[in-house]
Design a protein around this motif. Sequence first.
Motif, PDB file in Angstrom:
ATOM      1  N   GLN A 145       0.925   5.394   2.043  1.00 41.78           N
ATOM      2  CA  GLN A 145       0.383   4.454   1.615  1.00 41.78           C
ATOM      3  C   GLN A 145      -1.331   4.222   1.771  1.00 41.78           C
ATOM      4  OE1 GLN A 145       2.389   0.435   3.980  1.00 41.78           O
ATOM      5  NE2 GLN A 145       3.408   1.655   4.148  1.00 41.78           N
TER       6      GLN A 145
ATOM      7  N   TRP B 104      -0.947   4.571  -2.513  1.00 36.09           N
ATOM      8  CA  TRP B 104      -0.021   4.159  -2.897  1.00 36.09           C
ATOM      9  C   TRP B 104      -0.579   3.533  -4.184  1.00 36.09           C
ATOM     10  CZ3 TRP B 104       4.042   0.195   0.329  1.00 36.09           C
ATOM     11  CH2 TRP B 104       4.683   1.761   0.428  1.00 36.09           C
TER      12      TRP B 104
ATOM     13  N   LEU C 269       2.573  -3.919  -4.968  1.00 32.03           N
ATOM     14  CA  LEU C 269       1.736  -3.122  -3.378  1.00 32.03           C
ATOM     15  C   LEU C 269       1.779  -4.400  -2.090  1.00 32.03           C
ATOM     16  CD1 LEU C 269      -0.401  -0.330  -4.171  1.00 32.03           C
ATOM     17  CD2 LEU C 269       2.396  -0.123  -4.189  1.00 32.03           C
TER      18      LEU C 269
END
Length: 555
Positions: free
Chosen positions: A487, A490, A444
């Motif tokens: 996001q 995530w 990430l």
Amino acid sequence: MTDDNRYLASTHDVENQPPVLENYNLYAEDQALQEALNREGGSWAEQDVVRFGAECGLSERIKLGFDANANKPQLRTHDRFGHRIDEIDFHPSYHQLMDIAKTEGLHGSPWSAPKAGAQVARAAKYYLHTQVEAAHGCPITMSFAAIPALKHQPQLFKQYGEKILAPHYDPRNVPDSQKHGLTVGMAMTEKQGGSDVRTNTTKAYPVSQHGPGEAYELVGHKWFVSAPMCDLFLVLAQAPGGLSCFLMPRWQPDGTKNPLQIQQLKDKMGNVANASSECELRGALGWMVGEEGRGVRTIIEMVAMTRYDCMIGSSSGIRQATVQALHHCHYRSAFGARLSEQPLMQNLLADLALESEAAMTLAFRMARAFDNQDDEHERLLTRIATPIGKYWICKRTPNHAYEAMEVIGGMGVMETTIMPRLLRESPINAIWEGSGNVQCLDILRAIQKEPKVLEVFFAELGKARGRDKRFDSFCQALQRDFKQTPQDQWQYHARQFADRMALALQAALLLQHAPDYVAEAFSAGRLEARNPMNYGGLPKNVNVSGIINRATPSL
């Protein structure tokens, strides 16, 4: 009968047992490895790898691995006169394995003799050598990985680089000035932080001037120092300007012992032949490498290379476990038929072999990428695919080792076989150099810091687009989920993303390079709706015999 001693001398004939798997060529009996070496740019080294593969299969070479693990390293903190020596005694077999690794250039050949395919050639020999014994690969890997970090400080690289890269192994506990070859270790983690090295409390005090290349005194502790008999160590410590990287020698330039004191050796379940320790730094000399306060950035290249070697090492363990299971079943019969010809066992063996080829194929694709860091696609691919591969391959190894052990049955749990060692070794690479969660967070971090890496990743998958509908559908769903998942969520889903990214990348490579029956079996067994975490559940119409024959040594 009681008067005839013949009946006491022999009760039965030994039948239905496989011959010992030794005195064979590990490279010549590995079709997938041969294809990878030539495909990824290492064909020029094949003659050397063939020679080395034969040596790795010799009975006396295999015995070195057993002996090194049967005789644990022993710490001697003081000599008989009370002098502090911090010396570790290893069995001679360990030193022989280390000597072989350094003589063969596994610690630095891509740096000392750079050329196209150098990483691939080195990966092939490392892959073969660690099938014999994996634990001593730790100091070899750290010496290999230290070079990119040391190049941040040219004067230190000039002072030590030649000896680090030299094909000489010298285990003596003497100053580096008396040696022709050096090894490099690493001391980063501490009790309170583990992977969170920014919480390190070890302090670095300037001796005179401060900044890159200058001398500091290091005071603190290190919770995990692997291979503490190395000659040099890369260390993270808090300098006045923040967390910084240092090169710390075992001995000071004047020939006196650097106050790096080993408290105890770790009592590990695996990685037994290699010593790991807890250490105190009591004003130990170290020179700053790279910018002050940028220690993580300086050492990150070393970490990337060690993670890459974890991929190769775990792939190697998977291959050796697969070979042991295949060899056993080729010779063993039960319930009226050879095991390797029985449908249920064929399903399991083929699944184990698929895992092995997929792991090795990904590791060697990364070797080519590391060989071509001037290419932007390859550089970005290494940034995202290294944590993906390290996460997935290393995490798959323990269950694979267990399944292979179960295939062999009761003999598989005996310490006279290699299987218990493979099982104990199997979690090591998954935990060291950043556990699974750390790798997922790094994936990430790479995407968030340099979003183009995700584009490069999907471009790499795109090379196999159109070859298999299951693959195309799997990749489309993965790409869609990246776009549709906010996001800020995530991290919660990071493991799911990493699992799917690894499977997609392995499938893409097999679809491009493996025989059709291998790639189709992988797509059917890994990408469709089933649980790929368990082995032996391949669907119908898979060419299990072809997969088994491809992976089985013809001994």
